[in-house]
Motif scaffolding. Structure first.
Motif, short mmCIF file in Angstrom:
data_model
loop_
_atom_site.label_atom_id
_atom_site.label_comp_id
_atom_site.label_asym_id
_atom_site.label_seq_id
_atom_site.Cartn_x
_atom_site.Cartn_y
_atom_site.Cartn_z
N UNK A 94 117.61 4.85 21.88
CA UNK A 94 117.03 3.76 21.10
C UNK A 94 118.08 3.30 20.08
N UNK A 95 118.21 2.00 19.97
CA UNK A 95 119.11 1.39 19.00
C UNK A 95 118.31 0.33 18.24
N UNK A 96 118.82 -0.08 17.09
CA UNK A 96 118.15 -1.13 16.34
C UNK A 96 119.17 -2.05 15.71
N UNK A 97 118.72 -3.29 15.49
CA UNK A 97 119.57 -4.29 14.87
C UNK A 97 118.75 -5.08 13.87
N UNK A 98 119.16 -4.99 12.62
CA UNK A 98 118.53 -5.75 11.56
C UNK A 98 119.28 -7.08 11.40
N UNK A 99 118.63 -8.09 10.82
CA UNK A 99 119.30 -9.38 10.64
C UNK A 99 120.60 -9.23 9.86
N UNK A 100 121.65 -9.81 10.38
CA UNK A 100 122.93 -9.78 9.70
C UNK A 100 123.69 -8.49 9.82
N UNK A 101 123.16 -7.55 10.60
CA UNK A 101 123.82 -6.25 10.75
C UNK A 101 124.14 -5.99 12.22
N UNK A 102 125.06 -5.08 12.43
CA UNK A 102 125.39 -4.68 13.79
C UNK A 102 124.32 -3.74 14.33
#
Length: 128
Positions: free
Chosen positions: A35-43
């Motif tokens: 599982x991976x995640x990406x927040x706005x403006x972040x890698x």
């Protein structure tokens, strides 16, 4: 293998959610999952991984002790149980898969470049 993630939503800080990722097309038990995640403006960043056997798991420091990854090979599904959620957990969460031919079946992978297949992602929003 095709992956589809479910279970995202809006939750208050301190709450819980369980994400599911269903795989189809190939033998699920041959794949290590992550599982991976990406927040706005972040890698995109690593969250958790599990070996194809389920015996090997790993977590990002930021979620250690709050998130639990598991898998049910009979249901072709990997889960991410998220508890004590914080606003900084807000992100699009994606599941990923890669084939693993290790003898022990205990290998897991923490880098996104190590994965061959990706699901479409599910939004998790934690309000303060």
């Amino acid at each position: 293998v095709q992956l589809q993630a479910f279970g995202g939503g809006l939750v208050q800080a301190g709450g819980s959610l369980r994400l599911s990722c269903v795989a189809s097309g190939r033998t699920f038990s041959a794949y290590s999952m992550g599982w991976f995640r990406q927040a706005p403006g972040k890698e995109r960043g690593f969250v958790s991984a599990i070996s194809r056997s389920g015996f090997g798991t790993d977590y990002a420091d930021s979620v250690q002790g709050r998130f639990t990854i598991s898998r049910d090979n009979a249901k072709n599904t990997v889960y991410l149980q998220m508890s004590s959620l914080k606003p900084e957990d807000t992100a699009v969460y994606s599941c990923a898969a890669r084939s693993d031919t290790s003898y022990s079946g205990s290998r897991y992978y923490t880098k996104s470049v190590e994965y061959n297949y990706w699901g479409q992602g599910t939004q998790v929003t934690v309000s303060s």
